[in-house]
Design a protein around this motif. Structure first.
Motif, PDB file in Angstrom:
ATOM      1  N   LEU A  26       0.812  -1.224   0.000  1.00 37.38           N
ATOM      2  CA  LEU A  26       0.000   0.000   0.000  1.00 37.38           C
ATOM      3  C   LEU A  26       0.845   1.274   0.000  1.00 37.38           C
ATOM      4  O   LEU A  26       0.326   2.350  -0.289  1.00 37.38           O
ATOM      5  N   GLY A  27       2.102   1.177   0.341  1.00 32.15           N
ATOM      6  CA  GLY A  27       2.983   2.331   0.305  1.00 32.15           C
ATOM      7  C   GLY A  27       2.897   3.248   1.511  1.00 32.15           C
ATOM      8  O   GLY A  27       3.321   4.401   1.451  1.00 32.15           O
ATOM      9  N   PHE A  28       2.356   2.760   2.621  1.00 32.12           N
ATOM     10  CA  PHE A  28       2.258   3.588   3.825  1.00 32.12           C
ATOM     11  C   PHE A  28       3.633   3.743   4.484  1.00 32.12           C
ATOM     12  O   PHE A  28       4.494   2.874   4.371  1.00 32.12           O
ATOM     13  N   GLU A  29       3.797   4.856   5.199  1.00 27.79           N
ATOM     14  CA  GLU A  29       5.003   5.090   5.975  1.00 27.79           C
ATOM     15  C   GLU A  29       4.906   4.302   7.286  1.00 27.79           C
ATOM     16  O   GLU A  29       3.826   4.188   7.855  1.00 27.79           O
ATOM     17  N   VAL A  30       6.039   3.814   7.753  1.00 26.02           N
ATOM     18  CA  VAL A  30       6.100   3.205   9.080  1.00 26.02           C
ATOM     19  C   VAL A  30       6.422   4.329  10.061  1.00 26.02           C
ATOM     20  O   VAL A  30       7.419   5.020   9.923  1.00 26.02           O
ATOM     21  N   ARG A  31       5.540   4.510  11.022  1.00 22.99           N
ATOM     22  CA  ARG A  31       5.707   5.591  11.993  1.00 22.99           C
ATOM     23  C   ARG A  31       6.112   5.090  13.369  1.00 22.99           C
ATOM     24  O   ARG A  31       6.530   5.871  14.214  1.00 22.99           O
ATOM     25  N   GLY A  32       5.964   3.820  13.590  1.00 25.61           N
ATOM     26  CA  GLY A  32       6.368   3.224  14.845  1.00 25.61           C
ATOM     27  C   GLY A  32       6.405   1.720  14.715  1.00 25.61           C
ATOM     28  O   GLY A  32       5.642   1.141  13.950  1.00 25.61           O
ATOM     29  N   ASP A  33       7.323   1.099  15.428  1.00 24.25           N
ATOM     30  CA  ASP A  33       7.446  -0.361  15.430  1.00 24.25           C
ATOM     31  C   ASP A  33       7.973  -0.728  16.808  1.00 24.25           C
ATOM     32  O   ASP A  33       9.150  -0.585  17.088  1.00 24.25           O
ATOM     33  N   VAL A  34       7.062  -1.152  17.677  1.00 28.80           N
ATOM     34  CA  VAL A  34       7.392  -1.360  19.077  1.00 28.80           C
ATOM     35  C   VAL A  34       7.118  -2.809  19.475  1.00 28.80           C
ATOM     36  O   VAL A  34       6.032  -3.326  19.217  1.00 28.80           O
ATOM     37  N   GLY A  35       8.108  -3.415  20.088  1.00 32.75           N
ATOM     38  CA  GLY A  35       7.936  -4.759  20.614  1.00 32.75           C
ATOM     39  C   GLY A  35       7.889  -4.746  22.128  1.00 32.75           C
ATOM     40  O   GLY A  35       8.523  -3.909  22.768  1.00 32.75           O
ATOM     41  N   TYR A  36       7.104  -5.679  22.683  1.00 29.89           N
ATOM     42  CA  TYR A  36       7.015  -5.789  24.135  1.00 29.89           C
ATOM     43  C   TYR A  36       6.527  -7.185  24.481  1.00 29.89           C
ATOM     44  O   TYR A  36       5.486  -7.629  23.983  1.00 29.89           O
ATOM     45  N   GLU A  37       7.270  -7.890  25.298  1.00 30.48           N
ATOM     46  CA  GLU A  37       6.912  -9.225  25.761  1.00 30.48           C
ATOM     47  C   GLU A  37       6.509 -10.159  24.618  1.00 30.48           C
ATOM     48  O   GLU A  37       5.499 -10.852  24.677  1.00 30.48           O
ATOM     49  N   VAL A  86     -11.763   1.286   5.531  1.00 34.00           N
ATOM     50  CA  VAL A  86     -12.058   1.821   4.201  1.00 34.00           C
ATOM     51  C   VAL A  86     -11.042   2.918   3.910  1.00 34.00           C
ATOM     52  O   VAL A  86     -10.912   3.875   4.675  1.00 34.00           O
ATOM     53  N   LEU A  87     -10.313   2.747   2.815  1.00 36.79           N
ATOM     54  CA  LEU A  87      -9.339   3.730   2.362  1.00 36.79           C
ATOM     55  C   LEU A  87      -9.901   4.420   1.125  1.00 36.79           C
ATOM     56  O   LEU A  87     -10.860   3.931   0.524  1.00 36.79           O
ATOM     57  N   VAL A 130     -10.134  -4.826   3.656  1.00 33.91           N
ATOM     58  CA  VAL A 130      -9.626  -3.518   3.245  1.00 33.91           C
ATOM     59  C   VAL A 130     -10.393  -3.119   1.991  1.00 33.91           C
ATOM     60  O   VAL A 130     -10.210  -3.707   0.933  1.00 33.91           O
ATOM     61  N   ARG A 131     -11.296  -2.145   2.136  1.00 37.31           N
ATOM     62  CA  ARG A 131     -12.046  -1.614   0.999  1.00 37.31           C
ATOM     63  C   ARG A 131     -11.358  -0.340   0.559  1.00 37.31           C
ATOM     64  O   ARG A 131     -10.902   0.445   1.388  1.00 37.31           O
ATOM     65  N   ILE A 132     -11.301  -0.130  -0.733  1.00 40.03           N
ATOM     66  CA  ILE A 132     -10.697   1.077  -1.287  1.00 40.03           C
ATOM     67  C   ILE A 132     -11.712   1.735  -2.200  1.00 40.03           C
ATOM     68  O   ILE A 132     -12.165   1.133  -3.167  1.00 40.03           O
ATOM     69  N   GLN A 133     -12.085   2.964  -1.849  1.00 37.37           N
ATOM     70  CA  GLN A 133     -13.088   3.714  -2.615  1.00 37.37           C
ATOM     71  C   GLN A 133     -12.404   4.797  -3.443  1.00 37.37           C
ATOM     72  O   GLN A 133     -11.374   5.345  -3.055  1.00 37.37           O
ATOM     73  N   GLN A 134     -13.013   5.088  -4.580  1.00 32.81           N
ATOM     74  CA  GLN A 134     -12.528   6.178  -5.410  1.00 32.81           C
ATOM     75  C   GLN A 134     -13.103   7.488  -4.902  1.00 32.81           C
ATOM     76  O   GLN A 134     -14.314   7.598  -4.662  1.00 32.81           O
ATOM     77  N   LEU A 135     -12.223   8.482  -4.724  1.00 28.95           N
ATOM     78  CA  LEU A 135     -12.663   9.804  -4.335  1.00 28.95           C
ATOM     79  C   LEU A 135     -13.403  10.444  -5.507  1.00 28.95           C
ATOM     80  O   LEU A 135     -13.021  10.269  -6.660  1.00 28.95           O
ATOM     81  N   LYS A 136     -14.430  11.168  -5.204  1.00 32.04           N
ATOM     82  CA  LYS A 136     -15.157  11.869  -6.251  1.00 32.04           C
ATOM     83  C   LYS A 136     -14.367  13.130  -6.615  1.00 32.04           C
ATOM     84  O   LYS A 136     -13.788  13.763  -5.740  1.00 32.04           O
ATOM     85  N   PRO A 137     -14.359  13.462  -7.922  1.00 33.62           N
ATOM     86  CA  PRO A 137     -13.581  14.652  -8.345  1.00 33.62           C
ATOM     87  C   PRO A 137     -14.096  15.934  -7.741  1.00 33.62           C
ATOM     88  O   PRO A 137     -15.165  16.084  -7.297  1.00 33.62           O
TER      89      PRO A 137
END
Length: 137
Positions: A26-37, A86-87, A130-137
């Motif tokens: 999807l090309g999203f940025e990783v903003r956090g990656d936290v591990g615990y237990e 929904v994206l 994960v639904r992906i909708q087209q934005l209206k112009p």
């Protein structure tokens, strides 16, 4: 009232697969990656939208749930009925081609819906819709 959506939560059962889907496909940025237990929370979001985040979280980390509830959640995730998001995009057909090439499970190819949107649908590696909708112009 001045409200924005800061974060939504989607469960995952394989952090590396979730990261590959949300970051690489999807090309999203990783903003956090936290591990615990032995668990891992990964926060991702669309480039250029620093205040909008998806937290990919281990369902076992939810406080106050029983082992039977964890089992039910795992079963619902496997069927794709536990969580969804929904994206939106300006070109749903181009995004569909990219996501499909990433080997995601296609639920619905792009189509014009009778209620006025064009959209498509996939399952992420954990089974979330994960639904992906087209934005209206």
């Amino acid at each position: 009232m001045d409200l924005t959506i800061h974060a939504s939560f989607l469960p995952h059962d394989d952090p590396d697969a979730a990261l590959a889907f949300y970051r690489d496909t999807l090309g999203f940025e990783v903003r956090g990656d936290v591990g615990y237990e032995g668990m891992r929370w990964i926060t991702v979001g669309p480039a250029g939208q620093p205040g909008t985040n998806i937290v990919l979280h281990p369902p076992a980390a939810d406080p106050g749930i029983t082992e039977d509830e964890r089992k039910t959640i795992a079963e619902m995730m496997a069927k794709g009925t536990y969580a969804s998001i929904v994206l939106a995009t300006r070109d749903v057909d181009a995004v569909f081609e990219r996501v499909q090439a990433g080997d995601a499970e296609v639920v619905q190819e792009p189509m014009d819906q009778p209620y006025g949107v064009r959209d498509c649908a996939f399952r992420d590696p954990a089974g979330n819709m994960v639904r992906i909708q087209q934005l209206k112009p």
